[in-house]
Motif scaffolding. Structure first.
Motif, PDB file in Angstrom:
ATOM      1  N   LEU A 113      -8.834  26.897  20.053  1.00  0.00           N
ATOM      2  CA  LEU A 113      -7.475  26.239  19.851  1.00  0.00           C
ATOM      3  C   LEU A 113      -6.773  27.099  18.990  1.00  0.00           C
ATOM      4  N   ARG A 114      -7.162  28.200  18.307  1.00  0.00           N
ATOM      5  CA  ARG A 114      -6.501  29.051  17.608  1.00  0.00           C
ATOM      6  C   ARG A 114      -5.610  30.094  18.525  1.00  0.00           C
ATOM      7  N   ARG A 115      -4.453  30.506  18.024  1.00  0.00           N
ATOM      8  CA  ARG A 115      -3.399  31.174  18.692  1.00  0.00           C
ATOM      9  C   ARG A 115      -3.928  32.631  18.414  1.00  0.00           C
ATOM     10  N   PRO A 116      -3.813  33.181  19.756  1.00  0.00           N
ATOM     11  CA  PRO A 116      -4.336  34.719  19.703  1.00  0.00           C
ATOM     12  C   PRO A 116      -3.469  35.628  18.779  1.00  0.00           C
ATOM     13  N   THR A 117      -4.196  36.385  18.194  1.00  0.00           N
ATOM     14  CA  THR A 117      -3.336  37.510  17.368  1.00  0.00           C
ATOM     15  C   THR A 117      -2.463  38.434  18.084  1.00  0.00           C
ATOM     16  N   THR A 118      -3.094  38.876  19.088  1.00  0.00           N
ATOM     17  CA  THR A 118      -2.106  39.809  19.690  1.00  0.00           C
ATOM     18  C   THR A 118      -1.617  39.160  20.978  1.00  0.00           C
ATOM     19  N   THR A 119      -0.217  39.743  21.112  1.00  0.00           N
ATOM     20  CA  THR A 119       0.370  39.214  22.382  1.00  0.00           C
ATOM     21  C   THR A 119       0.562  40.033  23.443  1.00  0.00           C
ATOM     22  N   PRO A 120       0.547  39.681  24.728  1.00  0.00           N
ATOM     23  CA  PRO A 120       0.593  40.730  25.816  1.00  0.00           C
ATOM     24  C   PRO A 120       1.723  41.573  25.517  1.00  0.00           C
ATOM     25  N   SER A 121       1.693  42.729  25.754  1.00  0.00           N
ATOM     26  CA  SER A 121       2.809  43.807  25.745  1.00  0.00           C
ATOM     27  C   SER A 121       3.961  43.479  26.864  1.00  0.00           C
ATOM     28  N   LYS A 122       3.134  43.155  28.071  1.00  0.00           N
ATOM     29  CA  LYS A 122       3.872  43.289  29.320  1.00  0.00           C
ATOM     30  C   LYS A 122       3.806  41.952  29.970  1.00  0.00           C
ATOM     31  N   LEU A 123       4.897  41.325  30.798  1.00  0.00           N
ATOM     32  CA  LEU A 123       4.966  40.135  31.298  1.00  0.00           C
ATOM     33  C   LEU A 123       4.418  40.441  32.799  1.00  0.00           C
ATOM     34  N   GLU A 124       3.530  39.367  33.227  1.00  0.00           N
ATOM     35  CA  GLU A 124       3.023  39.731  34.566  1.00  0.00           C
ATOM     36  C   GLU A 124       4.323  39.319  35.478  1.00  0.00           C
ATOM     37  N   PRO A 125       4.275  40.087  36.552  1.00  0.00           N
ATOM     38  CA  PRO A 125       5.449  40.112  37.480  1.00  0.00           C
ATOM     39  C   PRO A 125       5.587  38.708  38.029  1.00  0.00           C
ATOM     40  N   CYS A 126       6.755  38.134  37.935  1.00  0.00           N
ATOM     41  CA  CYS A 126       7.011  36.977  38.918  1.00  0.00           C
ATOM     42  C   CYS A 126       6.835  37.028  40.217  1.00  0.00           C
ATOM     43  N   VAL A 127       6.178  35.947  40.683  1.00  0.00           N
ATOM     44  CA  VAL A 127       6.124  36.101  42.020  1.00  0.00           C
ATOM     45  C   VAL A 127       7.541  35.817  42.898  1.00  0.00           C
ATOM     46  N   ILE A 128       8.126  34.756  42.443  1.00  0.00           N
ATOM     47  CA  ILE A 128       9.438  34.202  42.970  1.00  0.00           C
ATOM     48  C   ILE A 128      10.363  34.443  41.873  1.00  0.00           C
ATOM     49  N   LYS A 129      11.372  35.368  41.904  1.00  0.00           N
ATOM     50  CA  LYS A 129      12.207  35.547  41.064  1.00  0.00           C
ATOM     51  C   LYS A 129      13.308  34.467  40.645  1.00  0.00           C
ATOM     52  N   GLY A 130      13.586  33.915  39.460  1.00  0.00           N
ATOM     53  CA  GLY A 130      14.470  33.003  39.407  1.00  0.00           C
ATOM     54  C   GLY A 130      13.862  31.647  39.750  1.00  0.00           C
ATOM     55  N   SER A 131      12.641  31.610  39.810  1.00  0.00           N
ATOM     56  CA  SER A 131      11.951  30.241  39.809  1.00  0.00           C
ATOM     57  C   SER A 131      11.767  29.513  38.369  1.00  0.00           C
ATOM     58  N   LEU A 132      11.553  28.438  38.297  1.00  0.00           N
ATOM     59  CA  LEU A 132      11.188  27.391  37.198  1.00  0.00           C
ATOM     60  C   LEU A 132      10.114  28.208  36.364  1.00  0.00           C
ATOM     61  N   SER A 133       8.937  28.380  37.130  1.00  0.00           N
ATOM     62  CA  SER A 133       7.775  28.931  36.308  1.00  0.00           C
ATOM     63  C   SER A 133       8.246  30.375  35.879  1.00  0.00           C
ATOM     64  N   CYS A 134       8.793  31.151  36.438  1.00  0.00           N
ATOM     65  CA  CYS A 134       9.078  32.736  35.898  1.00  0.00           C
ATOM     66  C   CYS A 134      10.108  32.347  34.874  1.00  0.00           C
ATOM     67  N   TRP A 154      10.535  30.129  32.630  1.00  0.00           N
ATOM     68  CA  TRP A 154       9.589  29.296  31.635  1.00  0.00           C
ATOM     69  C   TRP A 154       8.670  30.259  30.971  1.00  0.00           C
ATOM     70  N   THR A 155       8.021  31.236  31.766  1.00  0.00           N
ATOM     71  CA  THR A 155       7.003  32.188  31.158  1.00  0.00           C
ATOM     72  C   THR A 155       7.833  33.337  30.387  1.00  0.00           C
ATOM     73  N   LYS A 156       8.993  33.538  30.892  1.00  0.00           N
ATOM     74  CA  LYS A 156       9.797  34.515  30.027  1.00  0.00           C
ATOM     75  C   LYS A 156      10.228  33.857  28.740  1.00  0.00           C
ATOM     76  N   LEU A 157      10.801  32.626  28.823  1.00  0.00           N
ATOM     77  CA  LEU A 157      11.527  32.074  27.706  1.00  0.00           C
ATOM     78  C   LEU A 157      10.202  31.718  26.747  1.00  0.00           C
ATOM     79  N   THR A 158       8.981  31.482  27.073  1.00  0.00           N
ATOM     80  CA  THR A 158       7.894  31.152  26.066  1.00  0.00           C
ATOM     81  C   THR A 158       7.443  32.355  25.582  1.00  0.00           C
ATOM     82  N   SER A 159       7.514  33.611  26.107  1.00  0.00           N
ATOM     83  CA  SER A 159       7.057  34.906  25.741  1.00  0.00           C
ATOM     84  C   SER A 159       8.237  35.186  24.737  1.00  0.00           C
ATOM     85  N   THR A 160       9.165  35.159  25.207  1.00  0.00           N
ATOM     86  CA  THR A 160      10.226  35.654  23.904  1.00  0.00           C
ATOM     87  C   THR A 160      10.166  34.873  22.579  1.00  0.00           C
ATOM     88  N   VAL A 161      10.073  33.449  22.848  1.00  0.00           N
ATOM     89  CA  VAL A 161       9.962  32.610  21.523  1.00  0.00           C
ATOM     90  C   VAL A 161       8.679  33.295  20.755  1.00  0.00           C
TER      91      VAL A 161
END
Length: 192
Positions: free
Chosen positions: A147-168, A170-177
Protein backbone atom coordinates in the motif's frame (compact mmCIF):
# COMPACT_ATOMS: atom_id res chain seq x y z
CA UNK A 1 -119.96 -19.23 -34.79
CA UNK A 2 -117.93 -20.98 -32.20
CA UNK A 3 -117.69 -24.04 -34.42
CA UNK A 4 -116.30 -21.94 -37.25
CA UNK A 5 -113.61 -20.47 -35.02
CA UNK A 6 -112.55 -23.85 -33.71
CA UNK A 7 -111.74 -25.14 -37.21
CA UNK A 8 -108.52 -23.45 -38.48
CA UNK A 9 -108.31 -22.32 -42.02
CA UNK A 10 -106.39 -24.67 -44.26
CA UNK A 11 -103.13 -23.32 -45.66
CA UNK A 12 -101.90 -24.46 -49.01
CA UNK A 13 -99.61 -27.49 -48.73
CA UNK A 14 -96.80 -25.85 -50.69
CA UNK A 15 -96.61 -22.92 -48.27
CA UNK A 16 -96.28 -25.27 -45.32
CA UNK A 17 -93.61 -27.33 -47.09
CA UNK A 18 -91.53 -24.21 -47.97
CA UNK A 19 -91.75 -22.93 -44.39
CA UNK A 20 -90.66 -26.32 -43.05
CA UNK A 21 -87.71 -26.45 -45.43
CA UNK A 22 -86.68 -22.91 -44.46
CA UNK A 23 -86.78 -23.78 -40.77
CA UNK A 24 -84.77 -26.97 -41.33
CA UNK A 25 -82.20 -25.11 -43.45
CA UNK A 26 -81.81 -22.42 -40.79
CA UNK A 27 -81.46 -24.98 -38.00
CA UNK A 28 -78.97 -27.18 -39.81
CA UNK A 29 -77.09 -24.36 -41.47
CA UNK A 30 -75.86 -24.26 -45.02
CA UNK A 31 -73.22 -26.91 -45.72
CA UNK A 32 -69.70 -25.55 -46.10
CA UNK A 33 -69.35 -26.81 -49.64
CA UNK A 34 -71.60 -29.46 -51.04
CA UNK A 35 -69.28 -31.14 -53.54
CA UNK A 36 -65.79 -29.79 -52.94
CA UNK A 37 -62.99 -32.13 -53.98
CA UNK A 38 -60.24 -30.43 -51.98
CA UNK A 39 -59.45 -27.52 -49.65
CA UNK A 40 -59.01 -24.99 -52.43
CA UNK A 41 -62.46 -25.65 -53.93
CA UNK A 42 -64.07 -25.60 -50.50
CA UNK A 43 -62.38 -22.32 -49.56
CA UNK A 44 -63.27 -20.70 -52.90
CA UNK A 45 -66.93 -21.67 -52.55
CA UNK A 46 -66.94 -20.37 -48.97
CA UNK A 47 -65.42 -17.04 -50.02
CA UNK A 48 -68.19 -16.54 -52.55
CA UNK A 49 -71.07 -17.61 -50.28
CA UNK A 50 -70.34 -16.15 -46.84
CA UNK A 51 -69.38 -12.69 -45.57
CA UNK A 52 -67.05 -11.68 -42.72
CA UNK A 53 -66.58 -13.75 -39.57
CA UNK A 54 -68.74 -16.61 -40.76
CA UNK A 55 -66.44 -16.97 -43.78
CA UNK A 56 -63.42 -17.46 -41.52
CA UNK A 57 -65.17 -20.15 -39.50
CA UNK A 58 -66.28 -21.94 -42.66
CA UNK A 59 -62.77 -21.83 -44.16
CA UNK A 60 -61.43 -23.32 -40.93
CA UNK A 61 -64.02 -26.07 -41.38
CA UNK A 62 -62.62 -26.65 -44.89
CA UNK A 63 -59.16 -26.97 -43.35
CA UNK A 64 -60.47 -29.59 -40.93
CA UNK A 65 -62.07 -31.58 -43.76
CA UNK A 66 -59.02 -31.51 -46.06
CA UNK A 67 -55.50 -31.91 -44.63
CA UNK A 68 -53.63 -31.62 -47.92
CA UNK A 69 -53.13 -28.53 -50.06
CA UNK A 70 -53.03 -28.50 -53.84
CA UNK A 71 -49.57 -28.03 -55.35
CA UNK A 72 -48.99 -25.84 -58.41
CA UNK A 73 -47.46 -28.68 -60.43
CA UNK A 74 -50.23 -31.15 -59.53
CA UNK A 75 -50.76 -33.46 -56.61
CA UNK A 76 -51.11 -32.53 -52.98
CA UNK A 77 -48.80 -31.68 -50.10
CA UNK A 78 -49.42 -32.31 -46.42
CA UNK A 79 -47.63 -29.96 -44.00
CA UNK A 80 -46.69 -31.51 -40.67
CA UNK A 81 -46.40 -28.75 -38.09
CA UNK A 82 -44.53 -30.93 -35.59
CA UNK A 83 -41.73 -31.70 -38.05
CA UNK A 84 -41.90 -28.34 -39.84
CA UNK A 85 -41.88 -30.01 -43.25
CA UNK A 86 -44.19 -31.08 -46.07
CA UNK A 87 -44.96 -34.52 -47.46
CA UNK A 88 -46.27 -35.35 -50.93
CA UNK A 89 -49.61 -37.18 -50.81
CA UNK A 90 -51.83 -38.55 -53.57
CA UNK A 91 -55.14 -36.93 -52.60
CA UNK A 92 -56.54 -34.09 -50.50
CA UNK A 93 -56.22 -36.25 -47.38
CA UNK A 94 -53.40 -38.69 -46.58
CA UNK A 95 -54.15 -42.38 -47.02
CA UNK A 96 -53.49 -44.90 -44.25
CA UNK A 97 -50.12 -45.82 -45.79
CA UNK A 98 -49.16 -42.15 -46.13
CA UNK A 99 -50.13 -41.50 -42.50
CA UNK A 100 -47.98 -44.45 -41.42
CA UNK A 101 -45.04 -43.08 -43.43
CA UNK A 102 -45.48 -39.59 -41.94
CA UNK A 103 -45.63 -41.11 -38.45
CA UNK A 104 -42.43 -43.12 -39.02
CA UNK A 105 -40.71 -39.96 -40.25
CA UNK A 106 -41.92 -38.21 -37.09
CA UNK A 107 -40.40 -40.98 -34.94
CA UNK A 108 -37.07 -40.51 -36.74
CA UNK A 109 -37.36 -36.76 -36.22
CA UNK A 110 -37.90 -37.24 -32.46
CA UNK A 111 -34.96 -39.67 -32.22
CA UNK A 112 -32.73 -37.15 -33.96
CA UNK A 113 -33.89 -34.39 -31.60
CA UNK A 114 -33.12 -36.60 -28.58
CA UNK A 115 -29.65 -37.44 -29.91
CA UNK A 116 -28.84 -33.79 -30.55
CA UNK A 117 -30.01 -32.84 -27.05
CA UNK A 118 -27.91 -35.61 -25.50
CA UNK A 119 -24.87 -34.61 -27.56
CA UNK A 120 -25.27 -30.96 -26.52
CA UNK A 121 -25.51 -32.01 -22.88
CA UNK A 122 -22.35 -34.13 -23.15
CA UNK A 123 -20.48 -31.29 -24.88
CA UNK A 124 -21.52 -28.91 -22.12
CA UNK A 125 -20.31 -31.31 -19.42
CA UNK A 126 -16.99 -31.78 -21.23
CA UNK A 127 -16.57 -28.03 -21.55
CA UNK A 128 -17.30 -27.54 -17.85
CA UNK A 129 -14.85 -30.30 -16.89
CA UNK A 130 -12.10 -28.92 -19.12
CA UNK A 131 -12.54 -25.41 -17.73
CA UNK A 132 -12.24 -26.78 -14.20
CA UNK A 133 -9.06 -28.76 -14.97
CA UNK A 134 -7.41 -25.96 -16.94
CA UNK A 135 -7.52 -23.50 -14.05
CA UNK A 136 -4.13 -23.25 -12.34
CA UNK A 137 -4.00 -24.49 -8.80
CA UNK A 138 -2.84 -22.01 -6.20
CA UNK A 139 -0.09 -23.61 -4.15
CA UNK A 140 1.43 -20.44 -2.75
CA UNK A 141 -0.09 -17.92 -0.43
CA UNK A 142 -1.26 -14.82 -2.22
CA UNK A 143 1.12 -11.87 -2.10
CA UNK A 144 0.25 -9.01 0.18
CA UNK A 145 -0.55 -5.80 -1.60
CA UNK A 146 1.99 -3.05 -1.02
CA UNK A 147 0.00 0.00 0.00
CA UNK A 148 3.01 2.33 0.12
CA UNK A 149 3.46 4.78 -2.69
CA UNK A 150 6.41 4.00 -4.96
CA UNK A 151 9.39 6.28 -4.39
CA UNK A 152 10.16 6.75 -8.05
CA UNK A 153 7.77 8.05 -10.63
CA UNK A 154 7.85 6.90 -14.21
CA UNK A 155 9.69 9.35 -16.38
CA UNK A 156 7.55 8.88 -19.47
CA UNK A 157 3.85 8.33 -19.79
CA UNK A 158 2.73 5.35 -21.78
CA UNK A 159 1.30 6.53 -25.08
CA UNK A 160 -2.47 6.69 -25.10
CA UNK A 161 -4.25 4.37 -27.44
CA UNK A 162 -7.06 6.82 -28.15
CA UNK A 163 -6.02 10.41 -27.87
CA UNK A 164 -8.55 12.62 -26.14
CA UNK A 165 -10.29 9.71 -24.41
CA UNK A 166 -11.24 9.92 -20.76
CA UNK A 167 -8.73 7.26 -19.71
CA UNK A 168 -5.91 9.05 -21.52
CA UNK A 169 -6.83 12.42 -20.00
CA UNK A 170 -7.17 10.88 -16.53
CA UNK A 171 -3.75 9.24 -16.81
CA UNK A 172 -2.13 12.55 -17.76
CA UNK A 173 -3.93 14.41 -14.96
CA UNK A 174 -2.98 11.94 -12.23
CA UNK A 175 0.61 11.83 -13.45
CA UNK A 176 0.86 15.63 -13.37
CA UNK A 177 -0.59 15.82 -9.84
CA UNK A 178 1.68 13.02 -8.62
CA UNK A 179 4.76 14.74 -10.07
CA UNK A 180 3.78 18.06 -8.48
CA UNK A 181 3.48 16.52 -5.02
CA UNK A 182 6.67 14.52 -5.49
CA UNK A 183 8.66 17.60 -6.45
CA UNK A 184 7.35 19.49 -3.35
CA UNK A 185 8.26 16.56 -1.12
CA UNK A 186 11.78 16.39 -2.56
CA UNK A 187 12.21 20.15 -2.13
CA UNK A 188 11.03 20.06 1.50
CA UNK A 189 13.32 17.16 2.45
CA UNK A 190 16.45 18.81 0.96
CA UNK A 191 16.82 22.16 2.77
CA UNK A 192 19.61 24.39 1.44
Amino acid sequence: MSAARAVPEKLPATLVAVAALAIIAIRLGVPSSPAARDFEECAEWTRRMFPGDERVARIMDCGARFAGRRKADGGYAYYDLLQNRSFDITGPNPTANERAQIYSQYQRFLDLQRREAALAEVQQLVAEQSSVTEQPRVTELPMLINLRRPTTTPSKLEPCVIKGSLSCTWTKLTSTVRNAFASKRVASTNPR
